[in-house]
Design a protein around this motif. Structure first.
Motif, PDB file in Angstrom:
ATOM      1  N   PHE A   1     144.626  36.603 -34.246  1.00  0.00           N
ATOM      2  CA  PHE A   1     145.276  35.642 -35.148  1.00  0.00           C
ATOM      3  C   PHE A   1     145.951  34.626 -34.242  1.00  0.00           C
ATOM      4  O   PHE A   1     146.969  34.906 -33.601  1.00  0.00           O
ATOM      5  N   ASN A   2     145.357  33.453 -34.186  1.00  0.00           N
ATOM      6  CA  ASN A   2     145.710  32.445 -33.191  1.00  0.00           C
ATOM      7  C   ASN A   2     146.720  31.469 -33.806  1.00  0.00           C
ATOM      8  O   ASN A   2     146.343  30.445 -34.380  1.00  0.00           O
ATOM      9  N   LEU A   3     147.993  31.825 -33.683  1.00  0.00           N
ATOM     10  CA  LEU A   3     149.056  31.082 -34.352  1.00  0.00           C
ATOM     11  C   LEU A   3     149.919  30.271 -33.394  1.00  0.00           C
ATOM     12  O   LEU A   3     150.753  29.485 -33.847  1.00  0.00           O
ATOM     13  N   ALA A   4     149.754  30.468 -32.096  1.00  0.00           N
ATOM     14  CA  ALA A   4     150.605  29.749 -31.141  1.00  0.00           C
ATOM     15  C   ALA A   4     150.302  28.257 -31.209  1.00  0.00           C
ATOM     16  O   ALA A   4     149.144  27.841 -31.277  1.00  0.00           O
ATOM     17  N   GLY A   5     151.339  27.465 -31.164  1.00  0.00           N
ATOM     18  CA  GLY A   5     151.132  26.021 -31.187  1.00  0.00           C
ATOM     19  C   GLY A   5     152.436  25.269 -31.033  1.00  0.00           C
ATOM     20  O   GLY A   5     153.521  25.818 -31.208  1.00  0.00           O
ATOM     21  N   GLN A   6     152.296  24.024 -30.682  1.00  0.00           N
ATOM     22  CA  GLN A   6     153.418  23.093 -30.684  1.00  0.00           C
ATOM     23  C   GLN A   6     153.379  22.433 -32.058  1.00  0.00           C
ATOM     24  O   GLN A   6     152.410  21.761 -32.395  1.00  0.00           O
ATOM     25  N   THR A   7     154.407  22.641 -32.863  1.00  0.00           N
ATOM     26  CA  THR A   7     154.346  22.227 -34.266  1.00  0.00           C
ATOM     27  C   THR A   7     155.159  20.981 -34.591  1.00  0.00           C
ATOM     28  O   THR A   7     155.044  20.461 -35.703  1.00  0.00           O
ATOM     29  N   SER A   8     155.968  20.521 -33.664  1.00  0.00           N
ATOM     30  CA  SER A   8     156.830  19.381 -33.966  1.00  0.00           C
ATOM     31  C   SER A   8     156.048  18.074 -33.893  1.00  0.00           C
ATOM     32  O   SER A   8     155.486  17.725 -32.852  1.00  0.00           O
ATOM     33  N   HIS A   9     156.040  17.360 -35.003  1.00  0.00           N
ATOM     34  CA  HIS A   9     155.346  16.077 -35.025  1.00  0.00           C
ATOM     35  C   HIS A   9     156.061  15.053 -34.152  1.00  0.00           C
ATOM     36  O   HIS A   9     155.418  14.267 -33.440  1.00  0.00           O
ATOM     37  N   MET A  10     157.385  15.078 -34.171  1.00  0.00           N
ATOM     38  CA  MET A  10     158.142  14.138 -33.348  1.00  0.00           C
ATOM     39  C   MET A  10     157.961  14.439 -31.862  1.00  0.00           C
ATOM     40  O   MET A  10     157.792  13.521 -31.046  1.00  0.00           O
ATOM     41  N   ASP A  11     157.997  15.719 -31.491  1.00  0.00           N
ATOM     42  CA  ASP A  11     157.803  16.081 -30.086  1.00  0.00           C
ATOM     43  C   ASP A  11     156.426  15.658 -29.594  1.00  0.00           C
ATOM     44  O   ASP A  11     156.247  15.289 -28.433  1.00  0.00           O
ATOM     45  N   SER A  12     155.439  15.742 -30.479  1.00  0.00           N
ATOM     46  CA  SER A  12     154.084  15.358 -30.065  1.00  0.00           C
ATOM     47  C   SER A  12     153.992  13.868 -29.738  1.00  0.00           C
ATOM     48  O   SER A  12     153.149  13.460 -28.933  1.00  0.00           O
ATOM     49  N   MET A  13     154.858  13.080 -30.341  1.00  0.00           N
ATOM     50  CA  MET A  13     154.845  11.639 -30.077  1.00  0.00           C
ATOM     51  C   MET A  13     155.617  11.289 -28.811  1.00  0.00           C
ATOM     52  O   MET A  13     155.292  10.319 -28.121  1.00  0.00           O
TER      53      MET A  13
ATOM     54  N   ARG B   1     142.424  12.016 -41.171  1.00  0.00           N
ATOM     55  CA  ARG B   1     143.027  10.796 -40.655  1.00  0.00           C
ATOM     56  C   ARG B   1     144.430  11.107 -40.139  1.00  0.00           C
ATOM     57  O   ARG B   1     145.426  10.697 -40.745  1.00  0.00           O
ATOM     58  N   PRO B   2     144.554  11.827 -39.032  1.00  0.00           N
ATOM     59  CA  PRO B   2     145.887  12.209 -38.541  1.00  0.00           C
ATOM     60  C   PRO B   2     146.760  10.982 -38.263  1.00  0.00           C
ATOM     61  O   PRO B   2     146.273   9.938 -37.808  1.00  0.00           O
ATOM     62  N   VAL B   3     148.066  11.167 -38.509  1.00  0.00           N
ATOM     63  CA  VAL B   3     148.999  10.060 -38.299  1.00  0.00           C
ATOM     64  C   VAL B   3     149.859  10.260 -37.062  1.00  0.00           C
ATOM     65  O   VAL B   3     150.724   9.443 -36.756  1.00  0.00           O
ATOM     66  N   ASP B   4     149.645  11.379 -36.343  1.00  0.00           N
ATOM     67  CA  ASP B   4     150.423  11.611 -35.132  1.00  0.00           C
ATOM     68  C   ASP B   4     149.578  12.391 -34.125  1.00  0.00           C
ATOM     69  O   ASP B   4     148.483  12.871 -34.439  1.00  0.00           O
ATOM     70  N   VAL B   5     150.076  12.501 -32.908  1.00  0.00           N
ATOM     71  CA  VAL B   5     149.358  13.192 -31.840  1.00  0.00           C
ATOM     72  C   VAL B   5     149.140  14.654 -32.197  1.00  0.00           C
ATOM     73  O   VAL B   5     148.077  15.232 -31.922  1.00  0.00           O
TER      74      VAL B   5
ATOM     75  N   PRO C   1     163.303   5.056 -38.391  1.00  0.00           N
ATOM     76  CA  PRO C   1     162.049   4.334 -38.145  1.00  0.00           C
ATOM     77  C   PRO C   1     160.954   5.192 -37.533  1.00  0.00           C
ATOM     78  O   PRO C   1     159.777   5.079 -37.904  1.00  0.00           O
ATOM     79  N   GLU C   2     161.329   6.086 -36.603  1.00  0.00           N
ATOM     80  CA  GLU C   2     160.312   6.885 -35.930  1.00  0.00           C
ATOM     81  C   GLU C   2     159.679   7.905 -36.877  1.00  0.00           C
ATOM     82  O   GLU C   2     158.524   8.315 -36.700  1.00  0.00           O
ATOM     83  N   ARG C   3     160.419   8.335 -37.893  1.00  0.00           N
ATOM     84  CA  ARG C   3     159.857   9.258 -38.881  1.00  0.00           C
ATOM     85  C   ARG C   3     159.071   8.519 -39.957  1.00  0.00           C
ATOM     86  O   ARG C   3     158.041   8.999 -40.434  1.00  0.00           O
ATOM     87  N   LYS C   4     159.565   7.358 -40.335  1.00  0.00           N
ATOM     88  CA  LYS C   4     158.863   6.563 -41.343  1.00  0.00           C
ATOM     89  C   LYS C   4     157.458   6.209 -40.879  1.00  0.00           C
ATOM     90  O   LYS C   4     156.504   6.181 -41.675  1.00  0.00           O
ATOM     91  N   ALA C   5     157.306   5.980 -39.573  1.00  0.00           N
ATOM     92  CA  ALA C   5     156.016   5.562 -39.025  1.00  0.00           C
ATOM     93  C   ALA C   5     154.940   6.630 -39.187  1.00  0.00           C
ATOM     94  O   ALA C   5     153.748   6.310 -39.232  1.00  0.00           O
ATOM     95  N   ILE C   6     155.331   7.912 -39.274  1.00  0.00           N
ATOM     96  CA  ILE C   6     154.345   8.974 -39.390  1.00  0.00           C
ATOM     97  C   ILE C   6     154.460   9.736 -40.713  1.00  0.00           C
ATOM     98  O   ILE C   6     153.838  10.773 -40.888  1.00  0.00           O
ATOM     99  N   ASP C   7     155.252   9.224 -41.650  1.00  0.00           N
ATOM    100  CA  ASP C   7     155.381   9.885 -42.948  1.00  0.00           C
ATOM    101  C   ASP C   7     154.078   9.718 -43.739  1.00  0.00           C
ATOM    102  O   ASP C   7     153.447   8.660 -43.694  1.00  0.00           O
TER     103      ASP C   7
END
Length: 328
Positions: free
Chosen positions: A81-93, A147-151, A279-285
């Motif tokens: 069960f492959n659940l490991a991941g970086q989940t933060s959208h802001m951190d990915s940016m 159509r992903p909106v972030d990294v 602004p940084e959150r609005k850009a990827i909402d």
């Protein structure tokens, strides 16, 4: 679920929110469970998540980015069960290369290790609804454009498709679940890195106002963690799922302002306030989002069972009792 009795199970991200809840269910079914977790502070792993059953499983503290450790740990396992991941959208940016390493490169290394030393393993990969981006229509089914909106969305998509490719080309049985907003005991609540609902729980307990961005009318669906765990187990146990992607979701759809009002109404105090979007959150909402989960219902028999209000009550009760283990 007799499928898992006596089986060797590896869970990456096993000390995290969903991984630990999954481990509890599998241990209860008589599986031999090994957890892998890096315990890097910002990624949500917490040893307290396995309090009460830690002596019934094995924990290996290592990073999924370590190909040698993962190749060793995958030997002899029946299920991953492959659940490991970086989940933060802001951190990915702000740190896209780390997101790439964890959510894409490490996934490819894991699959290569399976191909070379354990091609009979069955893999369930935890993907995300975030990769759909801003919906063209609602509810969003699996045929919706990607159509992903972030990294983070791009890298999770790569990780997901690696799994499907290895299923289709090499016969390594793999499937993916596109999770929506999962919540419940064990989720990260010290900040908003994993889910905004986590920080809302903390703010309520600390009697601070919940901050709802924009007008609060954005629609979302939520899954209590027990329902998410059941979907993972069903997908792992089913050969029908091999090579497929399934949405999770809920028939309960709610605006974020109404969600905040519901949480305040649970009786633990608190309040909410509307604040402008940073602004940084609005850009990827992504605006409104909720899933069509009819495919997994029809093929695997999964439907969510825990209602939103019930799940929120359970979640708040857990953190009222154990918050000392989840934030400073």
């Amino acid at each position: 679920m007799k499928t898992y009795h006596g089986k060797q199970i590896l869970i990456t991200g096993g000390l995290g929110f969903i991984g630990s809840n999954l481990a509890r269910a599998l241990v209860g079914q008589g599986a031999h469970v090994t957890l892998v977790d890096s315990l890097i502070p910002q990624y949500g792993g917490n040893p307290f998540n396995i309090d009460g059953f830690a002596d019934r499983l094995t924990v290996n503290v290592c990073d999924v980015r370590d190909p040698f450790a993962m190749a060793y740990l995958l030997q002899g396992k029946d299920y991953l069960f492959n659940l490991a991941g970086q989940t933060s959208h802001m951190d990915s940016m702000t740190d896209p290369k780390t997101d790439l390493d964890i959510n894409a490169n490490a996934q490819l290394s894991i699959l290569e290790a399976c191909r070379e030393s354990n091609p009979g393993i069955k893999i369930v990969f935890a993907s995300t609804r975030q990769l759909y981006g801003k919906p063209d229509y609602l509810p969003v089914d699996e045929k919706h454009p990607i159509r992903p909106v972030d990294v983070n969305g791009i890298n999770k998509l790569a990780g997901e498709w690696y799994h499907l490719l290895y299923n289709n080309v090499y016969g390594i049985r793999a499937c993916a679940l596109r999770l929506t907003n999962t919540y419940g005991p064990g989720m990260r609540v010290k900040d908003a890195r994993q889910t905004f609902l986590g920080i809302w729980v903390r703010l309520l307990i600390e009697n601070q106002p919940i901050k709802v961005f924009g007008d609060g009318l954005q629609l979302r669906d939520f899954n209590y963690v027990d329902d998410c765990v059941e979907a993972l187990l069903l997908a792992g146990a089913s050969n029908e799922a091999n090579g497929k992607v399934y949405n999770l979701g809920s028939s309960e759809v709610i605006g974020l302002k109404d969600l905040a009002d519901m949480m305040v109404s649970l009786g633990h105090g608190g309040r909410f306030e509307l604040v402008p979007f940073p602004p940084e959150r609005k850009a990827i909402d992504i605006g409104d989002y909720y899933s069509d989960f009819s495919l997994i219902s029809n093929e695997l028999g999964w439907t969510p069972k825990v209602g939103l209000r019930e799940g929120l009550q359970k979640t708040m009760a857990y953190y009222l009792a154990h918050h000392a283990h989840y934030w400073d």
